[in-house]
Design a protein around this motif. Structure first.
Motif, PDB file in Angstrom:
ATOM      1  N   THR A  42       0.826  -1.206   0.000  1.00  0.00           N
ATOM      2  CA  THR A  42       0.000   0.000   0.000  1.00  0.00           C
ATOM      3  C   THR A  42       0.863   1.259   0.000  1.00  0.00           C
ATOM      4  O   THR A  42       1.796   1.381   0.788  1.00  0.00           O
ATOM      5  CB  THR A  42      -0.927   0.022   1.230  1.00  0.00           C
ATOM      6  N   TYR A  96      -2.936   5.038  -3.581  1.00  0.00           N
ATOM      7  CA  TYR A  96      -3.877   6.135  -3.370  1.00  0.00           C
ATOM      8  C   TYR A  96      -3.133   7.457  -3.515  1.00  0.00           C
ATOM      9  O   TYR A  96      -2.140   7.691  -2.824  1.00  0.00           O
ATOM     10  CB  TYR A  96      -4.506   6.041  -1.982  1.00  0.00           C
ATOM     11  N   THR A 156      -6.646   4.975   4.704  1.00  0.00           N
ATOM     12  CA  THR A 156      -5.553   4.435   3.896  1.00  0.00           C
ATOM     13  C   THR A 156      -4.195   4.764   4.503  1.00  0.00           C
ATOM     14  O   THR A 156      -3.253   3.973   4.375  1.00  0.00           O
ATOM     15  CB  THR A 156      -5.628   4.946   2.447  1.00  0.00           C
TER      16      THR A 156
END
Length: 355
Positions: A42, A96, A156
């Motif tokens: 991530t 993201y 996130t």
């Protein structure tokens, strides 16, 4: 029984010592690919128009098309930009990008810190609140999007292995340019609007001191003064942003992409005004770079990525009519500039992460 207790204590002590020796990166979701390449699960980007990809939506050989000039980033990983190059290289599955054109540290902080948002809503901070709202609209982040965007950002960030910070460009020079226009809007109708909204929401606080009155009214300042105000505001907000990110995710690796002088490559190089603009820009940029890498209380927590050699789109000579037409794109990294920034970030990641 005593021997058993001693053995248990010894094991526990050994475990504590082992945990103390493990880098925080070991708790993040890093892994090796089939060829031994470093992968991450991530990645979160918080920034402005550089990581949002402004200027990278056109032909690499001709950036100055109307389509490219009027295409603004809105959360994507634009092809050829350093966030896309790094995410692809690391095989990041969950990526993201919360970077938006015109974002300052103010807009990023208010989206991840509810307490700061509440502070902005106080009556005495009406001017700051109005200007930030105006910049949010310039960045195409409407009122209906903010709450959802803020909630997603906070979630996130908690799950991220890599968090990249790339803001500061708009805190100084851009804010210095925009401040007279935004303040004129504030004095024209913003002050009354902020007061009315505060009253409707039950948040209106009466002004009781001269200091509060002066703060609400604000005032105009020259460009250099506004730049200095923006720089000091960046220092405060940067520390608060990193503190909040660290609170939400103490195990993520955090990287700050350093500033570069957007006037350094312009021609003619011997133009006195170009030299002055370059000197002023670099004074601002180097102050931010030095603060992040050395002076901030978070200097040992954040990995500073030097980007001062980033190249920008070639444009017409400084101060010619076409220079002003091309200005917005010309201060952003070109294809080679993004590739350079990607290499710098990847090198920093490889130097700091061990799996």
């Amino acid at each position: 029984m005593k021997k058993t207790t001693k053995k248990l204590v010894a094991v526990l002590v050994a475990m504590v010592m082992m945990v103390g020796c493990v880098s925080v990166a070991a708790f993040a979701q890093w892994r090796r690919g089939p060829q031994g390449e470093l992968n991450a699960d991530t990645m979160v980007i918080l920034g402005d128009s550089i990581p949002s990809g402004y200027g990278m939506h056109g032909d690499a050989g001709n950036a100055y098309t109307l389509g490219n000039q009027f295409t603004f980033g809105h959360g994507g990983f634009v092809q050829g930009t350093y966030p896309q190059l790094v995410a692809d290289t690391l095989g990041v599955q969950n990526r993201y990008n919360y970077s938006r054109d015109a974002f300052r540290s103010v807009e990023i902080r208010r989206l991840i810190d509810p307490e700061y948002e509440a502070w902005l809503e106080q009556t005495e901070n009406a001017q700051e609140h109005f200007i930030s709202d105006a910049i949010m609209l310039i960045a195409n982040v409407g009122l209906d999007e903010r709450a959802a965007m803020a909630a997603e950002m906070q979630q996130t960030i908690r799950n991220a292995d890599i968090i990249v910070l790339n803001f500061g460009n708009n805190d100084g020079g851009t804010y210095g340019f925009l401040a007279p226009f935004l303040k004129t809007m504030y004095y024209s109708f913003g002050l009354g609007l902020e007061t009315a909204i505060g009253a409707l929401q039950g948040q209106l606080q009466m002004i009781t001191t001269m200091d509060q009155f002066v703060k609400v009214m604000g005032g105009y300042a020259d460009f250099m003064t506004e730049m200095e105000i923006g720089k000091q505001r960046f220092f405060e907000n940067y520390d608060a942003i990193v503190a909040k990110v660290n609170e939400m995710n103490p195990n993520a690796e955090i990287y700050y992409m350093g500033m570069y002088d957007c006037f350094k490559d312009l021609n003619p190089q011997d133009n006195d005004l170009r030299k002055w603009a370059s000197d002023q820009a670099w004074a601002m940029d180097s102050a931010i770079n030095t603060y992040v890498s050395q002076q901030s209380p978070w200097a040992n927590r954040v990995h500073f990525v030097d980007c001062h050699e980033a190249t920008m789109w070639q444009t017409a000579d400084f101060l010619t009519p076409m220079y002003f037409v091309n200005f917005l794109i010309s201060v952003h990294p070109d294809v080679a500039g993004h590739q350079y920034m990607a290499r710098q970030l990847l090198q920093a990641i490889y130097n700091t992460v061990h799996v």
